[in-house]
Write a protein that holds these residues in place. Structure first.
Motif, PDB file in Angstrom:
ATOM      1  N   LEU A 199       0.873  -1.163   0.000  1.00 47.18           N
ATOM      2  CA  LEU A 199       0.000   0.000   0.000  1.00 47.18           C
ATOM      3  C   LEU A 199       0.912   1.215   0.000  1.00 47.18           C
ATOM      4  O   LEU A 199       1.754   1.373   0.894  1.00 47.18           O
ATOM      5  N   LEU A 200       0.794   2.054  -1.035  1.00 47.52           N
ATOM      6  CA  LEU A 200       1.665   3.213  -1.191  1.00 47.52           C
ATOM      7  C   LEU A 200       0.837   4.491  -1.200  1.00 47.52           C
ATOM      8  O   LEU A 200      -0.224   4.545  -1.831  1.00 47.52           O
ATOM      9  N   CYS A 201       1.318   5.505  -0.530  1.00 50.00           N
ATOM     10  CA  CYS A 201       0.654   6.801  -0.524  1.00 50.00           C
ATOM     11  C   CYS A 201       1.222   7.636  -1.668  1.00 50.00           C
ATOM     12  O   CYS A 201       2.422   7.890  -1.729  1.00 50.00           O
ATOM     13  N   LEU A 202       0.340   8.048  -2.589  1.00 52.15           N
ATOM     14  CA  LEU A 202       0.768   8.886  -3.702  1.00 52.15           C
ATOM     15  C   LEU A 202       0.656  10.366  -3.369  1.00 52.15           C
ATOM     16  O   LEU A 202       1.467  11.172  -3.810  1.00 52.15           O
ATOM     17  N   SER A 203      -0.396  10.721  -2.617  1.00 54.37           N
ATOM     18  CA  SER A 203      -0.585  12.127  -2.238  1.00 54.37           C
ATOM     19  C   SER A 203      -1.391  12.188  -0.947  1.00 54.37           C
ATOM     20  O   SER A 203      -2.074  11.229  -0.581  1.00 54.37           O
ATOM     21  N   GLY A 204      -1.302  13.324  -0.261  1.00 53.01           N
ATOM     22  CA  GLY A 204      -2.031  13.487   0.997  1.00 53.01           C
ATOM     23  C   GLY A 204      -1.351  12.739   2.130  1.00 53.01           C
ATOM     24  O   GLY A 204      -0.119  12.625   2.171  1.00 53.01           O
ATOM     25  N   GLU A 205      -2.169  12.198   3.018  1.00 51.85           N
ATOM     26  CA  GLU A 205      -1.660  11.440   4.159  1.00 51.85           C
ATOM     27  C   GLU A 205      -2.776  10.537   4.661  1.00 51.85           C
ATOM     28  O   GLU A 205      -3.931  10.956   4.706  1.00 51.85           O
ATOM     29  N   ALA A 206      -2.428   9.309   5.023  1.00 45.22           N
ATOM     30  CA  ALA A 206      -3.438   8.348   5.472  1.00 45.22           C
ATOM     31  C   ALA A 206      -2.966   7.618   6.718  1.00 45.22           C
ATOM     32  O   ALA A 206      -1.761   7.493   6.967  1.00 45.22           O
ATOM     33  N   VAL A 207      -3.931   7.135   7.473  1.00 42.41           N
ATOM     34  CA  VAL A 207      -3.659   6.246   8.594  1.00 42.41           C
ATOM     35  C   VAL A 207      -4.224   4.884   8.226  1.00 42.41           C
ATOM     36  O   VAL A 207      -5.375   4.770   7.801  1.00 42.41           O
ATOM     37  N   VAL A 208      -3.392   3.859   8.364  1.00 45.35           N
ATOM     38  CA  VAL A 208      -3.806   2.483   8.123  1.00 45.35           C
ATOM     39  C   VAL A 208      -4.005   1.858   9.492  1.00 45.35           C
ATOM     40  O   VAL A 208      -3.057   1.720  10.271  1.00 45.35           O
ATOM     41  N   ASP A 209      -5.257   1.529   9.791  1.00 39.80           N
ATOM     42  CA  ASP A 209      -5.626   0.960  11.089  1.00 39.80           C
ATOM     43  C   ASP A 209      -5.498  -0.555  11.014  1.00 39.80           C
ATOM     44  O   ASP A 209      -6.104  -1.200  10.152  1.00 39.80           O
TER      45      ASP A 209
END
Length: 103
Positions: free
Chosen positions: A52-62
């Motif tokens: 799982l790769l973040c291309l833009s922004g920011e995410a939290v993987v729970d």
């Protein structure tokens, strides 16, 4: 004498724009194990092993057991098929890429 037309230049595929066309839904790239998603709310991840790769922004993987991973642009995390996960954006315009592992 007619002028020969130059072949069209190849066009790059803009993954973030592709994902933004269907917010909250995985968009599969034809002929590949790649999917992109523009995060909108909470999203349950596929039950497959891959990156799982973040291309833009920011995410939290729970993750289970109160664990989590924060992904920023150009960061990735390997998820396991047997470990359920969900993701949510912490910044507007968050786009994730999921790449399944090939044996």
């Amino acid at each position: 004498m007619p002028r020969s037309l130059a072949p069209e230049a190849p066009q790059a595929l803009h993954l973030a724009r592709l994902a933004q066309g269907s917010p909250g839904h995985w968009v599969r790239l034809p002929g590949s194990g790649l999917r992109v998603v523009h995060l909108s709310g909470t999203l349950t991840g596929p039950t497959e092993t891959g990156y799982l790769l973040c291309l833009s922004g920011e995410a939290v993987v729970d993750l289970p057991l109160s664990n989590f991973v924060r992904l920023r642009p150009a960061e990735g995390y390997r998820v396991q098929a047997q470990t359920p996960w969900t993701a949510f954006a912490t910044k507007d315009g968050t786009v994730l890429l999921f790449s399944t592992e090939q044996d």
